[in-house]
Scaffold this motif. Structure first.
Motif, mmCIF file in Angstrom:
data_model
loop_
_atom_site.group_PDB
_atom_site.id
_atom_site.type_symbol
_atom_site.label_atom_id
_atom_site.label_comp_id
_atom_site.label_asym_id
_atom_site.label_seq_id
_atom_site.Cartn_x
_atom_site.Cartn_y
_atom_site.Cartn_z
ATOM 1 N N THR A 300 7.558 12.582 59.708
ATOM 2 C CA THR A 300 7.685 13.851 58.989
ATOM 3 C C THR A 300 7.224 13.705 57.543
ATOM 4 O O THR A 300 7.328 12.630 56.937
ATOM 5 C CB THR A 300 9.142 14.348 58.981
ATOM 6 N N ASN A 301 6.736 14.814 56.980
ATOM 7 C CA ASN A 301 6.348 14.830 55.569
ATOM 8 C C ASN A 301 7.547 14.633 54.659
ATOM 9 O O ASN A 301 7.441 13.994 53.609
ATOM 10 C CB ASN A 301 5.657 16.160 55.235
ATOM 11 N N GLY A 302 8.699 15.188 55.059
ATOM 12 C CA GLY A 302 9.893 15.054 54.238
ATOM 13 C C GLY A 302 10.285 13.604 54.036
ATOM 14 O O GLY A 302 10.649 13.195 52.929
ATOM 15 N N GLN A 303 10.195 12.815 55.090
ATOM 16 C CA GLN A 303 10.533 11.400 54.970
ATOM 17 C C GLN A 303 9.512 10.675 54.097
ATOM 18 O O GLN A 303 9.878 9.853 53.250
ATOM 19 C CB GLN A 303 10.610 10.749 56.341
ATOM 20 N N LYS A 304 8.246 10.974 54.287
ATOM 21 C CA LYS A 304 7.205 10.341 53.466
ATOM 22 C C LYS A 304 7.454 10.610 51.983
ATOM 23 O O LYS A 304 7.393 9.689 51.148
ATOM 24 C CB LYS A 304 5.828 10.869 53.867
ATOM 25 N N GLU A 305 7.738 11.854 51.640
ATOM 26 C CA GLU A 305 7.948 12.214 50.235
ATOM 27 C C GLU A 305 9.152 11.491 49.648
ATOM 28 O O GLU A 305 9.123 11.044 48.497
ATOM 29 C CB GLU A 305 8.116 13.731 50.120
ATOM 30 N N ASN A 306 10.224 11.353 50.436
ATOM 31 C CA ASN A 306 11.411 10.669 49.931
ATOM 32 C C ASN A 306 11.151 9.179 49.738
ATOM 33 O O ASN A 306 11.621 8.577 48.767
ATOM 34 C CB ASN A 306 12.585 10.888 50.881
ATOM 35 N N ILE A 307 10.393 8.576 50.665
ATOM 36 C CA ILE A 307 10.053 7.154 50.522
ATOM 37 C C ILE A 307 9.241 6.934 49.252
ATOM 38 O O ILE A 307 9.505 6.009 48.466
ATOM 39 C CB ILE A 307 9.267 6.656 51.754
ATOM 40 N N LEU A 308 8.244 7.788 49.016
ATOM 41 C CA LEU A 308 7.385 7.624 47.838
ATOM 42 C C LEU A 308 8.149 7.877 46.541
ATOM 43 O O LEU A 308 7.853 7.264 45.509
ATOM 44 C CB LEU A 308 6.183 8.561 47.934
ATOM 45 N N GLU A 423 18.434 11.884 63.164
ATOM 46 C CA GLU A 423 17.278 11.727 64.042
ATOM 47 C C GLU A 423 16.084 11.361 63.176
ATOM 48 O O GLU A 423 15.948 11.854 62.054
ATOM 49 C CB GLU A 423 16.957 13.029 64.794
ATOM 50 N N GLY A 424 15.217 10.504 63.707
ATOM 51 C CA GLY A 424 13.972 10.256 63.003
ATOM 52 C C GLY A 424 13.027 11.425 63.174
ATOM 53 O O GLY A 424 12.252 11.769 62.290
ATOM 54 N N PHE A 425 13.111 12.050 64.338
ATOM 55 C CA PHE A 425 12.235 13.185 64.634
ATOM 56 C C PHE A 425 12.941 14.182 65.551
ATOM 57 O O PHE A 425 13.092 15.343 65.216
ATOM 58 C CB PHE A 425 10.943 12.683 65.287
ATOM 59 N N GLY A 426 13.383 13.728 66.699
ATOM 60 C CA GLY A 426 14.002 14.620 67.673
ATOM 61 C C GLY A 426 13.011 15.013 68.748
ATOM 62 O O GLY A 426 12.657 16.184 68.889
ATOM 63 N N LEU A 427 12.552 14.013 69.517
ATOM 64 C CA LEU A 427 11.538 14.263 70.542
ATOM 65 C C LEU A 427 12.031 15.251 71.593
ATOM 66 O O LEU A 427 11.259 16.064 72.107
ATOM 67 C CB LEU A 427 11.135 12.940 71.198
ATOM 68 N N THR A 428 13.330 15.209 71.907
ATOM 69 C CA THR A 428 13.854 16.146 72.907
ATOM 70 C C THR A 428 13.777 17.592 72.418
ATOM 71 O O THR A 428 13.650 18.515 73.225
ATOM 72 C CB THR A 428 15.313 15.804 73.275
ATOM 73 N N ASP A 443 21.135 21.093 61.105
ATOM 74 C CA ASP A 443 20.027 20.911 60.165
ATOM 75 C C ASP A 443 20.206 19.576 59.451
ATOM 76 O O ASP A 443 20.795 19.487 58.381
ATOM 77 C CB ASP A 443 20.001 22.062 59.160
ATOM 78 N N ILE A 444 19.707 18.518 60.087
ATOM 79 C CA ILE A 444 19.874 17.164 59.569
ATOM 80 C C ILE A 444 18.552 16.667 58.990
ATOM 81 O O ILE A 444 17.502 17.275 59.172
ATOM 82 C CB ILE A 444 20.354 16.206 60.685
ATOM 83 N N THR A 445 18.621 15.538 58.303
ATOM 84 C CA THR A 445 17.440 14.929 57.694
ATOM 85 C C THR A 445 16.920 13.834 58.617
ATOM 86 O O THR A 445 17.633 12.867 58.867
ATOM 87 C CB THR A 445 17.819 14.303 56.339
ATOM 88 N N TRP A 446 15.725 13.808 59.064
ATOM 89 C CA TRP A 446 14.736 14.874 59.118
ATOM 90 C C TRP A 446 14.523 15.194 60.573
ATOM 91 O O TRP A 446 15.234 14.714 61.426
ATOM 92 C CB TRP A 446 13.422 14.388 58.490
ATOM 93 N N GLY A 447 13.514 15.945 60.956
ATOM 94 C CA GLY A 447 13.165 16.117 62.353
ATOM 95 C C GLY A 447 13.296 17.529 62.872
ATOM 96 O O GLY A 447 12.297 18.250 62.985
ATOM 97 N N PRO A 448 14.522 17.967 63.234
ATOM 98 C CA PRO A 448 14.663 19.299 63.831
ATOM 99 C C PRO A 448 14.082 20.422 62.974
ATOM 100 O O PRO A 448 13.460 21.350 63.493
ATOM 101 C CB PRO A 448 16.184 19.439 63.987
ATOM 102 N N SER A 449 14.253 20.331 61.655
ATOM 103 C CA SER A 449 13.748 21.396 60.780
ATOM 104 C C SER A 449 12.227 21.435 60.744
ATOM 105 O O SER A 449 11.636 22.444 60.342
ATOM 106 C CB SER A 449 14.296 21.219 59.359
ATOM 107 N N ASP A 450 11.566 20.339 61.150
ATOM 108 C CA ASP A 450 10.102 20.334 61.224
ATOM 109 C C ASP A 450 9.603 21.089 62.449
ATOM 110 O O ASP A 450 8.435 21.483 62.498
ATOM 111 C CB ASP A 450 9.579 18.894 61.282
ATOM 112 N N GLY A 457 14.345 28.875 67.941
ATOM 113 C CA GLY A 457 15.700 28.345 67.901
ATOM 114 C C GLY A 457 16.454 28.720 66.645
ATOM 115 O O GLY A 457 16.028 29.583 65.872
ATOM 116 N N ILE A 458 17.568 28.035 66.431
ATOM 117 C CA ILE A 458 18.435 28.300 65.279
ATOM 118 C C ILE A 458 18.897 26.970 64.696
ATOM 119 O O ILE A 458 19.373 26.091 65.423
ATOM 120 C CB ILE A 458 19.671 29.135 65.685
ATOM 121 N N LEU A 459 18.756 26.821 63.387
ATOM 122 C CA LEU A 459 19.308 25.669 62.674
ATOM 123 C C LEU A 459 20.676 26.041 62.129
ATOM 124 O O LEU A 459 20.855 27.106 61.534
ATOM 125 C CB LEU A 459 18.391 25.252 61.530
#
Length: 506
Positions: A300-308, A423-428, A443-450, A457-459
Motif C-alpha cells: 500500500t502507498n500508506g505503508q510506503k509513506e510511513n516507512i519513508l 492486516e498487511g493488505f487483506g487479500l480476502t 478501518d485498520i492500518t493498512w489494507g482494507p481502506s485501500d 462495502g463499509i469501513l
C-alpha cells in the motif's frame, strides 16, 4: 545483468498444509510469474523450517494445483540431510526389535491407552506413543536407568521412520539438552544444542555434520541459513523474500544476487498508531539494505509513506505493488440466502472473530433470520464455539471449517465481515469484492481502506462492535449492487501486477 531465464527463488520460513493470506499470495505470484512472464521458466519455493512431512505437503500442493509444473521446492533441513531414500519405511520397528529382543512385555499405560510401555526383566525400558489426532505412531521414549525419567525421545514421521532424537538430562529439572536430526539410515546431519537462560529454553548452537566427515558450528539458526544460502545461490540469481526472519541471512550472502523484499504485514510496533516506532523485525532490513539492485515492495502507498517518514534514506528503494486477483468472478446478483453473512479467516486472537460474533448476536435482535457462517480453523475455535453457545445462538452461527473455495463462499453470501486487529493488505477483502460480495471491515492500518469504498462495502471505526452491527443492518436493508461491487481498481488486476513485477525482476 540478472538473467530471469534461469529461475526465481521465493523465500519463506514454512509452507503449511493449511495456509492464510501470505502463503496464498506467494503461491499465486509463483504461478503467475511462470505462466505469464515469458523469460521466467522456473520458480523454486525455499523454506528454512524443519517439517518431516514436507514431501506430503508438496504432494498436497500439486494435487490442489497450488503450484504448477514450473514450480518446485527446496527445504534447508531436507537438503542438508545425507540420505533421502524413500524406500525405507517403518525403521522404528527394527529399532524396537533390536532394543527389546524377544523377551518383553507390552503393557498399556493406565489411563493413557495410546501409550504402550515395554518391560524387560520386570523393568520399563521404553514406551511408544500413538498420536490419535494423526492416527499414526508419534514417538518412542527411552527411559533412564531409574525408569521414571526419559533419556531420549525418538520422533517418528508419516513413513514410520525416526527423523529426530531429543536428548534429556534426567538429573535436572530443566532437562532438554539437544535435538539430533537424523536421516533414514540413522546418520546425524544437524545437532541443535540448548541452554536455559533465566529458566527459559534457548538455542546454544547448531552443528552441521557433513558426509565428508567435516563439520560447521553456528551460534544461531540464521547463521546456518546464511551458510546454506551460500551453497546454492549464485551470482545473478534473483530472490524474492516474503518473511522478515530471513532478511539478515539473505543480506549477508556472499554471491551477487538481486533481492526483492516483499512486505506483508505492518512495520509499526503499534500497528494502528502511525507515530509508533518501527518493529524490531523490520529494522535490520531498513538499516542494512544497500545494494543498488535490491528493492522493498509494499502493498500500500500508506505503508510506503510511513516507512519513508521514519527512514528517509530508503527513498528510491520502495515500490508499491498490491496483491492482484485473477480468474473469472462468480457474481450472483440474486442470492438464494440473502441473509447469509460470512467470515473467512484463521481462527486466531489477532482476527478478533469474537467481536464479529457479538456484533452478529446484536443483529439477531433486529434480524432474527440471519445466519453467520464461519470458515477457517485455528486455536481460538473452541473459545469461539463456547461464546456462541453462551450467547445461545448456535442455530444461527455455523462453523464450516477450512475452505479450498472461498470464491464460492463469497458469491453466495450477502456480505463478508473482517474484524482483524491488523492486516498487511487483506487479500480476502479483495477476493470478496471481486466476487460481488460487499465487505464490512474495521478501518485498520493498512489494507482494507485501500480496497473498500462506498460501492463495495463499509469501513467501521476500529473496535466499534456497535458500528459493525449497524453496518450489517444497513447492507441487509439496502443491499449493494453486486455487479458494481465487483468492479475493482486497475491496480488490483493481474495485468498491472505482472507489468510491475516484470519491471522489478528485469
Amino acid at each position: 545483468m540478472f538473467d530471469t531465464k534461469k529461475h526465481i527463488y521465493i523465500m519463506t520460513t514454512s509452507l503449511p498444509y493449511t495456509y492464510g493470506g501470505r502463503t496464498s499470495a506467494l503461491l499465486q505470484r509463483g504461478r503467475l510469474l511462470t505462466e505469464k512472464v515469458r523469460n521466467i521458466n522456473k520458480v523454486t519455493l525455499v523454506t528454512t523450517n524443519y517439517n518431516p512431512d514436507y514431501e506430503y505437503i508438496y504432494e498436497d500442493y500439486r494435487e490442489k494445483k497450488s503450484v504448477n509444473k514450473k514450480m518446485d521446492f527446496l527445504n534447508m533441513y531436507n537438503d542438508l540431510r545425507w540420505n533421502d531414500n524413500h524406500e525405507i519405511k517403518n525403521n522404528y520397528q527394527s529399532y524396537l526389535e533390536k532394543e527389546l529382543g524377544q523377551s518383553y512385555y507390552a503393557i498399556p499405560k493406565k489411563g493413557k491407552e495410546h501409550i504402550t510401555v515395554y518391560y524387560k526383566n520386570g523393568v520399563p525400558l521404553l514406551h511408544t506413543s500413538f498420536n490419535t489426532k494423526t492416527n499414526r505412531m508419534g514417538h518412542v521414549e527411552i527411559y533412564a536407568s531409574l525408569g521414571d525419567k526419559f533419556k531420549k525421545r525418538l520422533y517418528i514421521d508419516k513413513d514410520g521412520n525416526f527423523h529426530r532424537i531429543r536428548y534429556f538430562n534426567d538429573n535436572l529439572k530443566e532437562n532438554i539438552v539437544r535435538d539430533v536430526f537424523i536421516d533414514r539410515d540413522y546418520n546425524p546431519y544437524i545437532t541443535k544444542e540448548f541452554v536455559y537462560k533465566n529458566g527459559e529454553l534457548a538455542v546454544d548452537r547448531f552443528i552441521l555434520f557433513k558426509e565428508d566427515h567435516t563439520s560447521e558450528v553456528f551460534s544461531n539458526e540464521k547463521d546456518l541459513m546464511r551458510y546454506w544460502f551460500d551453497q546454492f545461490l549464485k551470482d545473478g540469481n534473483i530472490v524474492i523474500n516474503d518473511v522478515r526472519h530471513l532478511d539478515r541471512p539473505l543480506l549477508n550472502v556472499t554471491s551477487n544476487i538481486k533481492r526483492v523484499f516483499q512486505i506483508h504485514g505492518p512495520h509499526l510496533s503499534e500497528p494502528n498508531n502511525l507515530s509508533s516506532v518501527t518493529k524490531k523485525s523490520f529494522r535490520y532490513l531498513f538499516e542494512h539494505i544497500s545494494n543498488e539492485q535490491d528493492i522493498i515492495v509494499s502493498l500500500t502507498n500508506g505503508q510506503k509513506e510511513n516507512i519513508l517518514e521514519k527512514h528517509p534514506h530508503l527513498s528510491g528503494k520502495i515500490r508499491v505493488v498490491p496483491h492482484c486477483i485473477s480468474g473469472k468472478p462468480a457474481i450472483k446478483e440474486k442470492l438464494v440466502e440473502p441473509n447469509k453473512i460470512c467470515i473467512v479467516s484463521r481462527l486466531v486472537k489477532l482476527k478478533r472473530i469474537d467481536q464479529a460474533i457479538i456484533a452478529f448476536n446484536n443483529l439477531l435482535k433486529l434480524k432474527p433470520n440471519c445466519v453467520l457462517e464461519i470458515y477457517g480453523k485455528g486455536e481460538e475455535e473452541e473459545n469461539l464455539r463456547k461464546l456462541v453457545n453462551d450467547l445461545g445462538i448456535g442455530n444461527s452461527v455455523k462453523f464450516r471449517g477450512f475452505t479450498n473455495d472461498p470464491s464460492k463462499v463469497f458469491s453466495t453470501s450477502a456480505m463478508f465481515l473482517m474484524t482483524s486487529e491488523l492486516e498487511g493488505f487483506g487479500l480476502t477483502v479483495l477476493e470478496s469484492v471481486f466476487n460481488g460480495c460487499p465487505v464490512i471491515s474495521y478501518d485498520i492500518t493498512w489494507g482494507p481502506s485501500d480496497i473498500i469504498n462506498s460501492n463495495n462495502g463499509i469501513l467501521v471505526d476500529n473496535g466499534d462492535i456497535e458500528g459493525l452491527t449497524k453496518a450489517m443492518y444497513t447492507l441487509l436493508e439496502t443491499p449493494k449492487k453486486r455487479k458494481e461491487v465487483g468492479e475493482i481498481d486497475i491496480k488490483f488486476t493481474q495485468g498491472y501486477f505482472l507489468k510491475e513485477w516484470e519491471k522489478m525482476l528485469s
